[in-house]
Write a protein that holds these residues in place. Sequence first.
Motif, short mmCIF file in Angstrom:
data_model
loop_
_atom_site.label_atom_id
_atom_site.label_comp_id
_atom_site.label_asym_id
_atom_site.label_seq_id
_atom_site.Cartn_x
_atom_site.Cartn_y
_atom_site.Cartn_z
N PHE A 26 -12.62 -36.76 97.25
CA PHE A 26 -11.90 -37.11 96.02
C PHE A 26 -11.42 -35.87 95.27
O PHE A 26 -11.29 -35.88 94.05
N LYS A 27 -11.14 -34.80 95.99
CA LYS A 27 -10.77 -33.54 95.33
C LYS A 27 -9.48 -33.67 94.53
O LYS A 27 -9.35 -33.07 93.46
N GLN A 28 -8.52 -34.45 95.01
CA GLN A 28 -7.27 -34.62 94.25
C GLN A 28 -7.52 -35.40 92.96
O GLN A 28 -6.97 -35.07 91.91
N VAL A 29 -8.33 -36.44 93.04
CA VAL A 29 -8.67 -37.23 91.85
C VAL A 29 -9.40 -36.36 90.84
O VAL A 29 -9.10 -36.39 89.63
N LEU A 30 -10.36 -35.57 91.31
CA LEU A 30 -11.12 -34.70 90.41
C LEU A 30 -10.23 -33.64 89.79
O LEU A 30 -10.39 -33.29 88.61
N ALA A 31 -9.28 -33.12 90.59
CA ALA A 31 -8.36 -32.11 90.05
C ALA A 31 -7.49 -32.70 88.95
O ALA A 31 -7.27 -32.08 87.90
N THR A 32 -7.00 -33.90 89.17
CA THR A 32 -6.19 -34.57 88.14
C THR A 32 -7.01 -34.85 86.89
O THR A 32 -6.54 -34.65 85.76
N ALA A 33 -8.24 -35.32 87.09
CA ALA A 33 -9.12 -35.59 85.95
C ALA A 33 -9.41 -34.31 85.17
O ALA A 33 -9.45 -34.31 83.93
N TYR A 34 -9.59 -33.21 85.89
CA TYR A 34 -9.85 -31.93 85.24
C TYR A 34 -8.65 -31.48 84.41
O TYR A 34 -8.80 -31.01 83.27
N ARG A 35 -7.44 -31.63 84.98
CA ARG A 35 -6.23 -31.24 84.24
C ARG A 35 -6.06 -32.07 82.98
O ARG A 35 -5.72 -31.55 81.91
N LEU A 36 -6.30 -33.37 83.10
CA LEU A 36 -6.16 -34.24 81.93
C LEU A 36 -7.20 -33.89 80.86
O LEU A 36 -6.88 -33.86 79.66
N ALA A 37 -8.43 -33.62 81.29
CA ALA A 37 -9.48 -33.26 80.34
C ALA A 37 -9.17 -31.93 79.66
O ALA A 37 -9.35 -31.78 78.45
N SER A 38 -8.69 -30.97 80.44
CA SER A 38 -8.35 -29.65 79.88
C SER A 38 -7.21 -29.76 78.89
O SER A 38 -7.22 -29.15 77.82
N SER A 39 -6.19 -30.58 79.26
CA SER A 39 -5.05 -30.76 78.37
C SER A 39 -5.46 -31.43 77.07
O SER A 39 -5.05 -31.02 75.98
N SER A 40 -6.32 -32.45 77.18
CA SER A 40 -6.77 -33.15 75.98
C SER A 40 -7.60 -32.24 75.09
O SER A 40 -7.46 -32.25 73.86
N LEU A 41 -8.44 -31.40 75.71
CA LEU A 41 -9.27 -30.48 74.94
C LEU A 41 -8.41 -29.43 74.25
O LEU A 41 -8.65 -29.09 73.08
N SER A 42 -7.40 -28.94 74.94
CA SER A 42 -6.49 -27.94 74.36
C SER A 42 -5.75 -28.51 73.17
O SER A 42 -5.60 -27.86 72.13
N ASN A 43 -5.26 -29.74 73.33
CA ASN A 43 -4.54 -30.40 72.23
C ASN A 43 -5.45 -30.61 71.02
O ASN A 43 -5.03 -30.49 69.88
#
Length: 477
Positions: free
Chosen positions: A454-471
């Motif tokens: 599930f590396k692609q799913v985890l990568a997408t989840a990480y990007r979304l979490a990082s983006s939300s945290l940055s915002n």
Amino acid sequence: MTPKKIAAFSLGPILGAALSFVALPATTWIFSTADVGRISMMQVAANFCTLLYSLGLDQAYVREYHETKDKPVLLKTASAPGAALLLLCIAALFIYKPTILSSALFSIDSSTIGILAAVFLSASYISRFLSLILRMQERGLAYSASQVLPKLVFLLIILSYVLFPVDHDFMALITAQVVSTLTIMVLFAWNTRKEWLPALNATIDKEKLSSMARFGMPLILGSIASWGLVAADRLFLRGLSTFEELGIYSVAASIAAGFSIFSGIFSTIWAPTVYKWSADGADLKKIESIIEYMLAAIFFIFVLAGSLSWLLEYLLPSKYFQVQYLITACMVSPLLYALSEVTASGIGIARKTSYSMAASLIAVLVNVLGNYLLIPHYGAAGAAISTAFAFWLFLICRTEFSCLVWQAIPRAKLYGISTAILALVICMSLFQHIQRSTWAVIWLSAGIIGAFFFKQVLATAYRLASSSLSNLIRSPA
């Protein structure tokens, strides 16, 4: 649904699960294991009555809601036939023998307990249709409030039994359960009063009832089979074992329901969403990506639960020691059922509901046979294993039937991951002599291996979490 609406619907299951997680240990410390087993039989009976007497019209109501203008007529057309039939059957049972419900469910001859059980069954049926109104109108906060407050009422009643001189017997336990169920019915009724009050004076649309019956009738046997899937374990434990063993299994299943918040949230919003997509002509290929993300979420939920199950030993009395080994097997039914709701979307879209019935019948027959063979030898563990295997088979059957009547989806990863989960939970249920720390290591190792798939799913989840945290960091205070 928008993220805001999804969050509103999620609030109730999350807070409700938190309250249940507090109430369940309290219940196990206050009441006997046998009484905990008995109360689970009432929930089994309520689920059966709701499924049977809904006549499949609750599912037809969901299917027709967005395509029908006169909503009060639709509500009465869907709910009135089953309500009348349920009341007639309850009246007939009490005329025949006032203690029949209490004796059949709890092995206690008491007309008072029988009346309480009848009230519980009726309130559960009414709440089913009222909750559908909130779901279809996407009123998430009202739905969530109706989920949380009854659990709070139940917890407060249970705790009051400790503070006041009340006998800790089955009468006290069933009273708390009935009061909390009546609370949810009243809350649903208040929140939907603008919808059901006009329905009281509406006239049943016979033509609409006929078309809804054609959609829903095949679901009756399917619904009974679905009930058999989730109830066979408890029924066979009651018949082939003891109420004490049933109580241990019921606690494991109840805790599993708390861990599967994801399942409750998703099942609540999925059917209205996918039918709305279909009615609006949306691209339904996005279902495939949803399956991928959902499969990943379910896998890691199992990893988390399996790794931390040893904590249950510190929350429950020693007589519930087996629960920590049964918890993951009990989680299979709600989580794989939720997954099958997505993988089998084509059955509802194509209106081929007979295939859902076929999948349920196949799975329930396997579950009945499995419980019959395993419970005499393995008790609660046998029930957990049989039900887990049956729901895995149910997922396979529904998915294959959906591909047959609608469109094919990629299934290799789906079947591979679900089979790996099944193998792990069966082993954990059987080999209870293995140290809990060893099982934690096994589950964590499985999580590391799963991360590769599930590396692609985890990568997408990480990007979304990082983006939300940055915002969130950049937003003004």
